[in-house]
Structures are given as C-alpha cells and as structure tokens.
Design a protein around this motif. Structure first.
Motif, PDB file in Angstrom:
ATOM      1  N   VAL A  18       1.861 -12.144  -5.062  1.00  0.00           N
ATOM      2  CA  VAL A  18       0.455 -11.679  -4.438  1.00  0.00           C
ATOM      3  C   VAL A  18       0.513 -12.741  -3.107  1.00  0.00           C
ATOM      4  N   ASN A  19       1.674 -13.838  -3.204  1.00  0.00           N
ATOM      5  CA  ASN A  19       1.643 -14.795  -2.143  1.00  0.00           C
ATOM      6  C   ASN A  19       1.686 -14.007  -0.665  1.00  0.00           C
ATOM      7  N   PRO A  20       1.319 -14.401   0.725  1.00  0.00           N
ATOM      8  CA  PRO A  20       1.749 -13.594   2.220  1.00  0.00           C
ATOM      9  C   PRO A  20       2.497 -12.718   1.885  1.00  0.00           C
ATOM     10  N   ALA A  21       3.757 -13.060   1.826  1.00  0.00           N
ATOM     11  CA  ALA A  21       4.291 -12.392   2.192  1.00  0.00           C
ATOM     12  C   ALA A  21       4.879 -11.251   1.121  1.00  0.00           C
ATOM     13  N   GLY A  22       4.335 -11.192  -0.584  1.00  0.00           N
ATOM     14  CA  GLY A  22       4.369  -9.869  -1.478  1.00  0.00           C
ATOM     15  C   GLY A  22       3.176  -9.365  -1.077  1.00  0.00           C
ATOM     16  N   VAL A  23       2.160  -9.987   0.063  1.00  0.00           N
ATOM     17  CA  VAL A  23       0.121  -9.043   0.430  1.00  0.00           C
ATOM     18  C   VAL A  23       1.160  -8.056   1.244  1.00  0.00           C
ATOM     19  N   LYS A  24       1.996  -8.759   2.748  1.00  0.00           N
ATOM     20  CA  LYS A  24       2.850  -7.996   3.306  1.00  0.00           C
ATOM     21  C   LYS A  24       3.316  -6.927   3.271  1.00  0.00           C
ATOM     22  N   ALA A  25       4.660  -6.884   2.291  1.00  0.00           N
ATOM     23  CA  ALA A  25       5.538  -6.433   2.103  1.00  0.00           C
ATOM     24  C   ALA A  25       5.009  -4.873   0.891  1.00  0.00           C
ATOM     25  N   ALA A  26       4.003  -5.588  -0.259  1.00  0.00           N
ATOM     26  CA  ALA A  26       3.069  -4.303  -0.419  1.00  0.00           C
ATOM     27  C   ALA A  26       2.622  -2.871   0.706  1.00  0.00           C
ATOM     28  N   LYS A  27       1.613  -4.027   1.527  1.00  0.00           N
ATOM     29  CA  LYS A  27       0.917  -3.336   2.436  1.00  0.00           C
ATOM     30  C   LYS A  27       1.619  -2.251   3.348  1.00  0.00           C
ATOM     31  N   GLN A  28       3.113  -2.694   2.994  1.00  0.00           N
ATOM     32  CA  GLN A  28       4.036  -1.811   3.773  1.00  0.00           C
ATOM     33  C   GLN A  28       3.896  -0.967   3.796  1.00  0.00           C
ATOM     34  N   ILE A  29       4.826  -1.336   2.520  1.00  0.00           N
ATOM     35  CA  ILE A  29       5.112   0.444   0.719  1.00  0.00           C
ATOM     36  C   ILE A  29       4.001   1.352   1.204  1.00  0.00           C
ATOM     37  N   ILE A  30       2.283   0.221   1.063  1.00  0.00           N
ATOM     38  CA  ILE A  30       1.364   1.799   0.876  1.00  0.00           C
ATOM     39  C   ILE A  30       1.232   2.419   2.388  1.00  0.00           C
ATOM     40  N   VAL A  31       1.880   2.092   3.618  1.00  0.00           N
ATOM     41  CA  VAL A  31       1.983   2.569   4.713  1.00  0.00           C
ATOM     42  C   VAL A  31       2.885   3.683   4.976  1.00  0.00           C
ATOM     43  N   SER A  32       3.943   3.104   3.889  1.00  0.00           N
ATOM     44  CA  SER A  32       4.934   3.646   4.320  1.00  0.00           C
ATOM     45  C   SER A  32       5.279   5.199   3.355  1.00  0.00           C
ATOM     46  N   GLU A  33       5.001   5.200   2.251  1.00  0.00           N
ATOM     47  CA  GLU A  33       4.197   6.693   0.654  1.00  0.00           C
ATOM     48  C   GLU A  33       3.202   7.280   2.027  1.00  0.00           C
ATOM     49  N   ALA A  34       1.601   6.526   2.248  1.00  0.00           N
ATOM     50  CA  ALA A  34       1.055   7.700   2.751  1.00  0.00           C
ATOM     51  C   ALA A  34       1.002   7.260   4.698  1.00  0.00           C
ATOM     52  N   GLY A  35       1.656   7.145   5.566  1.00  0.00           N
ATOM     53  CA  GLY A  35       1.661   7.076   6.892  1.00  0.00           C
ATOM     54  C   GLY A  35       0.859   5.929   7.659  1.00  0.00           C
ATOM     55  N   LYS A  36       1.012   6.111   8.797  1.00  0.00           N
ATOM     56  CA  LYS A  36       0.402   4.757   9.769  1.00  0.00           C
ATOM     57  C   LYS A  36      -1.603   5.165  10.001  1.00  0.00           C
ATOM     58  N   GLN A  37      -2.321   6.006   9.245  1.00  0.00           N
ATOM     59  CA  GLN A  37      -3.235   7.066   9.019  1.00  0.00           C
ATOM     60  C   GLN A  37      -3.998   5.501   7.411  1.00  0.00           C
ATOM     61  N   ALA A  38      -2.825   4.980   6.915  1.00  0.00           N
ATOM     62  CA  ALA A  38      -2.905   3.817   5.516  1.00  0.00           C
ATOM     63  C   ALA A  38      -3.436   2.902   6.753  1.00  0.00           C
ATOM     64  N   ASN A  39      -3.402   2.202   7.384  1.00  0.00           N
ATOM     65  CA  ASN A  39      -3.007   1.733   8.017  1.00  0.00           C
ATOM     66  C   ASN A  39      -4.560   0.690   8.121  1.00  0.00           C
ATOM     67  N   LYS A  40      -5.558   1.841   8.726  1.00  0.00           N
ATOM     68  CA  LYS A  40      -7.069   1.734   8.681  1.00  0.00           C
ATOM     69  C   LYS A  40      -7.494   1.055   7.803  1.00  0.00           C
ATOM     70  N   THR A  41      -7.693   1.913   6.278  1.00  0.00           N
ATOM     71  CA  THR A  41      -8.223   1.225   4.838  1.00  0.00           C
ATOM     72  C   THR A  41      -7.665   0.283   4.852  1.00  0.00           C
ATOM     73  N   LEU A  42      -6.329  -0.225   5.429  1.00  0.00           N
ATOM     74  CA  LEU A  42      -5.579  -1.204   4.194  1.00  0.00           C
ATOM     75  C   LEU A  42      -6.192  -2.211   4.594  1.00  0.00           C
ATOM     76  N   LYS A  43      -7.222  -2.951   5.597  1.00  0.00           N
ATOM     77  CA  LYS A  43      -8.499  -4.089   5.918  1.00  0.00           C
ATOM     78  C   LYS A  43      -8.960  -4.585   5.299  1.00  0.00           C
ATOM     79  N   ASN A  44      -9.560  -3.209   4.149  1.00  0.00           N
ATOM     80  CA  ASN A  44     -10.618  -3.635   3.059  1.00  0.00           C
ATOM     81  C   ASN A  44      -9.811  -3.499   1.960  1.00  0.00           C
ATOM     82  N   VAL A  45      -8.722  -3.694   1.595  1.00  0.00           N
ATOM     83  CA  VAL A  45      -7.636  -3.565   0.066  1.00  0.00           C
ATOM     84  C   VAL A  45      -7.265  -5.068   0.043  1.00  0.00           C
ATOM     85  N   ARG A  46      -7.296  -5.529  -1.341  1.00  0.00           N
ATOM     86  CA  ARG A  46      -6.960  -6.697  -2.150  1.00  0.00           C
ATOM     87  C   ARG A  46      -6.120  -6.513  -2.742  1.00  0.00           C
ATOM     88  N   ILE A  47      -5.106  -6.687  -2.303  1.00  0.00           N
ATOM     89  CA  ILE A  47      -3.475  -6.939  -3.161  1.00  0.00           C
ATOM     90  C   ILE A  47      -3.468  -7.940  -4.333  1.00  0.00           C
TER      91      ILE A  47
END
Length: 200
Positions: free
Chosen positions: A107-136
């Motif tokens: 869960v280094n910065p690169a891993g966190v960024k990749a994980a969040k990118q996957i979440i957006v890929s699955e859920a769509g761009k609307q997930a970007n708003k909630t990801l600000k409060n998500v901790r991987i």
C-alpha cells in the motif's frame, strides 16, 4: 470476470462475461450477480439491445457514454494494463513454461493510486468523489500474460478499503480470464432479437 465484494459481513458476487470486435464495434455482454448470469446486452454501434424478464428492448446509446466505456475497459483489460504503469517500479516477475506473471502487494503511494484507479474503472467516474475519504488498507495485484503473444490470460485483484467518514470497510476480490483475443469471429445482433426488440 468475477467480482466478489464483502461489506458488513455480507458477500455479493458480480459476473461480467462477453465478447467484442471492432470495425464495426459490437459487444455482446452478460452481467449478473449472486452467481447467476441474468442480464444480456448487445451494443451495436449506437444501438443497445437489452434483455429483461425474457423481453428484448432496444434504444440508442452514445459510444462515449460511461456505460460503454466501462464495459470496454472490462472486456479489453485496458484498465489492467493502465494499472501496470503505476506499479512498474514495484512489480515482481514470475516465469512459467507458457506465461509471465507480474505481481504487486502493498500500500505504498503507487499501490494506493493503482487500487483507486481500479475502483473508478469498475464503478465509473462518480466514484472519484467518495474516494477522497477512502483509505486503502490492502492491495494485491497479479497480471498473467502469454509468453508468445504478450496478451493477457488472467488477472487477480484483492483489496480492502475503509471509508474514513462512515468507518465502513469493504473487501473485494476480482478474478478475470481472457480467451480468444484477436480471434473472435465477426458476429451481429441476431435477426430474431432485432425484430422482437421493443423500444424503451
């Protein structure tokens, strides 16, 4: 692709299966949950056919719509290839007779960024708003490709994340397999479906 999500101790399973070709672009997609494939779609240029409760419906769809882009990412594994660019400095390579597997865990910065990118890929761009409060809190990624063709054969993703505001935790595992890449025979929406489809 099988997506298993655990939230509040309850597990749900989503399934995505399909095939596509380009020039002209056409996709055949089946979506489901609970272990059963239930919704059937065809995307033919700017037309969408959807089967619901044994009835086919037809409507217009924009090629640039979030739904079409999301399904393309899932079927083509393009989202997975993009994740590799974030992890390239931290990937481990495992070689077998016919495949290479690139893997990452952490869960280094690169891993966190990749994980969040996957979440957006699955859920769509609307997930970007909630990801600000998500901790991987956990992220593991494996990408397997054929040695001869360099085309993907399998993907595996495991992650856990927690919403800092709601304190809710989610565990997600995604497994995907890819077959017949660049070998799909041309197909069209069956004539019977085109004739029976009702407008919506």
């Amino acid at each position: 692709m099988v997506i298993k999500t655990i939230h509040k101790g309850q597990a749900t399973t989503g399934l995505v299966s399909g095939q596509f070709h380009l020039n002209p672009m056409i996709m055949k997609v089946t979506l489901g949950n609970g272990g059963k494939l239930v919704d059937h779609y065809y995307f033919d240029q700017n037309n969408m056919y959807m089967k619901s409760e044994n009835t086919w419906y037809k409507g217009k769809v924009n090629q640039k719509s979030e739904l079409v882009k999301q399904l393309k990412r899932q079927l083509t594994a393009s989202g997975n290839a993009a994740v590799l660019t974030h992890l390239k400095s931290d990937l481990k390579l495992k070689e077998r007779d016919q495949t290479y597997t690139l893997s990452y865990k952490g869960v280094n910065p690169a891993g966190v960024k990749a994980a969040k990118q996957i979440i957006v890929s699955e859920a769509g761009k609307q997930a970007n708003k909630t990801l600000k409060n998500v901790r991987i809190t956990h992220f593991e990624y494996r990408y397997t490709l054929n040695k001869k063709t360099s085309l993907p054969t399998k993907t595996f993703i495991s992650m856990k994340y927690r919403d800092k505001l709601t304190k809710k935790s989610v565990t997600e595992k995604v497994t995907g397999t890819y077959h017949h890449i660049n070998k799909v025979k041309k197909f069209t929406v069956p004539q019977a479906i085109q004739q029976a489809a009702q407008g919506f």
